[in-house]
Design a protein around this motif. Structure first.
Motif, PDB file in Angstrom:
ATOM      1  N   ALA A 243      -8.911   3.290   3.026  1.00 57.93           N
ATOM      2  CA  ALA A 243      -9.670   3.883   4.071  1.00 57.93           C
ATOM      3  C   ALA A 243      -8.674   5.414   5.339  1.00 57.93           C
ATOM      4  O   ALA A 243      -9.490   6.424   6.044  1.00 57.93           O
ATOM      5  N   ALA A 244      -7.259   5.161   4.707  1.00 58.34           N
ATOM      6  CA  ALA A 244      -6.571   6.067   5.890  1.00 58.34           C
ATOM      7  C   ALA A 244      -6.433   7.559   4.725  1.00 58.34           C
ATOM      8  O   ALA A 244      -6.565   8.051   6.259  1.00 58.34           O
TER       9      ALA A 244
ATOM     10  N   PRO B  94       0.549  -1.005  -0.021  1.00 56.44           N
ATOM     11  CA  PRO B  94      -0.247  -0.034  -0.191  1.00 56.44           C
ATOM     12  C   PRO B  94       0.591   1.417  -0.122  1.00 56.44           C
ATOM     13  O   PRO B  94       1.553   0.964   0.994  1.00 56.44           O
ATOM     14  N   ARG B  95       0.550   2.349  -0.995  1.00 59.40           N
ATOM     15  CA  ARG B  95       0.904   3.510  -1.124  1.00 59.40           C
ATOM     16  C   ARG B  95       0.327   4.899  -1.246  1.00 59.40           C
ATOM     17  O   ARG B  95      -0.901   4.327  -1.790  1.00 59.40           O
ATOM     18  N   ALA B  96       0.501   5.841  -0.168  1.00 60.73           N
ATOM     19  CA  ALA B  96       0.297   7.238  -0.445  1.00 60.73           C
ATOM     20  C   ALA B  96       0.760   7.920   0.003  1.00 60.73           C
ATOM     21  O   ALA B  96       1.794   7.946   1.007  1.00 60.73           O
ATOM     22  N   GLN B  97       0.248   9.391   0.237  1.00 61.52           N
ATOM     23  CA  GLN B  97       0.705  10.307   0.798  1.00 61.52           C
ATOM     24  C   GLN B  97       0.680  10.520   2.390  1.00 61.52           C
ATOM     25  O   GLN B  97       1.995  10.680   2.599  1.00 61.52           O
ATOM     26  N   ASN B  98      -0.443   9.692   2.666  1.00 65.06           N
ATOM     27  CA  ASN B  98      -0.221   9.872   4.258  1.00 65.06           C
ATOM     28  C   ASN B  98       0.493   8.620   4.525  1.00 65.06           C
ATOM     29  O   ASN B  98      -0.085   8.548   5.661  1.00 65.06           O
ATOM     30  N   LEU B  99       0.905   7.423   3.579  1.00 71.78           N
ATOM     31  CA  LEU B  99       1.221   6.654   4.198  1.00 71.78           C
ATOM     32  C   LEU B  99       2.823   6.008   4.434  1.00 71.78           C
ATOM     33  O   LEU B  99       3.169   6.628   3.559  1.00 71.78           O
TER      34      LEU B  99
ATOM     35  N   CYS C 195       2.580 -11.193  -1.837  1.00 76.73           N
ATOM     36  CA  CYS C 195       1.548 -12.239  -1.370  1.00 76.73           C
ATOM     37  C   CYS C 195       0.029 -11.455  -2.106  1.00 76.73           C
ATOM     38  O   CYS C 195       0.648 -10.114  -1.817  1.00 76.73           O
ATOM     39  N   SER C 196      -0.604 -11.376  -3.210  1.00 74.44           N
ATOM     40  CA  SER C 196      -1.425 -10.968  -3.160  1.00 74.44           C
ATOM     41  C   SER C 196      -3.165 -11.165  -3.762  1.00 74.44           C
ATOM     42  O   SER C 196      -3.667 -10.690  -3.649  1.00 74.44           O
ATOM     43  N   LEU C 197      -2.989 -12.090  -1.961  1.00 74.65           N
ATOM     44  CA  LEU C 197      -3.801 -11.960  -1.418  1.00 74.65           C
ATOM     45  C   LEU C 197      -4.837 -11.137  -1.103  1.00 74.65           C
ATOM     46  O   LEU C 197      -6.482 -11.049  -1.320  1.00 74.65           O
ATOM     47  N   CYS C 198      -4.214  -9.772  -0.380  1.00 75.35           N
ATOM     48  CA  CYS C 198      -4.444  -8.662  -0.037  1.00 75.35           C
ATOM     49  C   CYS C 198      -4.937  -8.306  -0.673  1.00 75.35           C
ATOM     50  O   CYS C 198      -4.556  -6.388  -0.379  1.00 75.35           O
ATOM     51  N   GLU C 199      -4.677  -8.191  -2.136  1.00 75.15           N
ATOM     52  CA  GLU C 199      -4.847  -7.382  -3.049  1.00 75.15           C
ATOM     53  C   GLU C 199      -5.703  -6.147  -3.151  1.00 75.15           C
ATOM     54  O   GLU C 199      -5.526  -4.683  -3.126  1.00 75.15           O
ATOM     55  N   GLU C 200      -6.906  -6.799  -2.915  1.00 76.13           N
ATOM     56  CA  GLU C 200      -7.628  -5.860  -3.282  1.00 76.13           C
ATOM     57  C   GLU C 200      -8.301  -4.605  -2.088  1.00 76.13           C
ATOM     58  O   GLU C 200      -8.687  -3.568  -1.475  1.00 76.13           O
ATOM     59  N   LYS C 201      -8.434  -5.991  -0.513  1.00 77.67           N
ATOM     60  CA  LYS C 201      -8.317  -4.830   0.573  1.00 77.67           C
ATOM     61  C   LYS C 201      -7.296  -3.808   1.163  1.00 77.67           C
ATOM     62  O   LYS C 201      -7.125  -2.786   1.500  1.00 77.67           O
ATOM     63  N   ASP C 202      -5.579  -4.032   0.151  1.00 75.50           N
ATOM     64  CA  ASP C 202      -5.033  -2.563   0.611  1.00 75.50           C
ATOM     65  C   ASP C 202      -5.096  -1.479  -0.297  1.00 75.50           C
ATOM     66  O   ASP C 202      -4.968  -0.525   0.726  1.00 75.50           O
TER      67      ASP C 202
END
Length: 338
Positions: free
Chosen positions: A128-129, A84-89, A115-122
């Motif tokens: 959400a962040a 997960p990558r974003a300005q506030n992460l 691991c690609s299992l969490c791609e959608e939730k990430d």
């Protein structure tokens, strides 16, 4: 590698890219042969099984051929999924996480990049962040991602033997670290998703609504409300100190249920109360004197003094009144003894 009988063993010290299971690893020795290529074969079992990856942490230390590259040189050196990558992460290390969590609550996506299992939730976590993190109630919360492959020490601490890789298709936990609780005891919350289809798409797809079926035309979005609610339950202090009956009453005006304790080990009390987060606040008193004389079935004097000498845990439920005394835990408090 070992030399002949007249030579001392030749030993290399090489740091592996990933942890292995020594008991499940082995050395296959070839039958005696004059061929110099007849060398022992080292088979290492990864601690967390997945596809290929580099063998050594620093590949400049030794040249090691990759078994999957022998048959298809076009394959990548290792599987990669972007964290997960974003300005506030923030991209955290184990050390920076420890420093940050000493001062504020931190929500972290701990992931293996193969691991690609969490791609959608990430992807939902990134949204959400931004949305939840932008609200005043969560202004003091930090958000981050941590690469468990690069931070092997963190993987050893947070992914224990009975839960080596917590990421599953339906369960990709986020870790919540709090400054008033040990780093080694984070909470886990889930990033839930909402699947939506418009009416026309549902009518044109005969399989729509079937158990386990996920149509391509559905929209996926984060369940912001549930995530915000789950995180908000963890933000209050793990333990509230009260010094008088007035303090206890003031706490009861803010929360419905209070579990009050005197004379217990606070570490064990906090741990025992973790399942109650969001349902009740945990309160404790260092000095039992202000609370003497209100024990169920007892008045003041010697009886109350004797009661104060022992460990006490009580539930002050929302329905409790001065006439309706709190419920005292009647079981053994030996595990909570101070």
């Amino acid at each position: 590698a070992e030399g002949g009988s007249s030579q001392a063993p030749l030993r290399w010290s090489l740091e592996l890219r990933e942890d292995v299971v020594p008991a499940a690893s082995r050395i296959d020795r070839p039958p005696p042969s004059p061929s110099p290529s007849a060398a022992p074969l080292l088979v290492l079992r990864k601690r967390i099984e997945h596809r290929w990856d580099r063998l050594l942490w620093d590949e400049s230390e030794a040249a090691v051929s990759k078994d999957w590259k022998r048959e298809d040189r076009g394959l990548p050196d290792e599987d990669e999924v972007e964290l997960p990558r974003a300005q506030n992460l923030r991209r955290l290390t184990h050390a920076s996480l420890r420093d940050l969590a000493e001062h504020q609550t931190v929500v972290v996506a701990m992931r293996y990049p193969w691991c690609s299992l969490c791609e959608e939730k990430d992807k939902a976590f990134v949204k959400a962040a931004k949305v939840v993190g932008g609200k005043d109630a969560f202004a003091g919360v930090a958000w981050g991602a941590l690469d468990l492959r690069e931070e092997k020490e963190a993987a050893r601490v947070f992914c224990r033997e009975d839960d080596l890789h917590a990421c599953k298709k339906d369960y990709c936990p986020l870790y919540v670290f709090k400054p008033d609780e040990p780093l080694e005891e984070p909470y886990r919350i889930e990033m839930h998703l909402l699947y939506e289809m418009d009416e026309m798409a549902m009518m044109s797809d005969p399989m729509a609504g079937a158990p386990g079926y996920k149509p391509k035309s559905q929209n996926i979005k984060p369940n912001f409300d549930r995530f915000e609610r789950d995180l908000a339950l963890l933000l209050p202090p793990a333990l509230e100190k009260v010094e008088s009956r007035e303090d206890l009453e003031a706490l009861r005006t803010r929360v419905d249920n209070v579990v009050f304790s005197v004379g217990v080990d606070l570490t064990e009390f906090r741990r025992a109360g973790r399942p109650l987060r969001g349902l009740a606040s945990l309160a404790w008193a260092e000095d039992p004197a202000p609370f003497l004389g209100r024990a169920p079935g007892g008045g003041g004097g010697a009886e109350a003094t004797a009661a104060a000498a022992a460990a006490v845990v009580e539930l002050w439920a929302a329905e409790a009144t001065p006439e309706r005394l709190p419920l005292r835990f009647a079981g053994s408090l030996a595990p909570l003894a101070a």
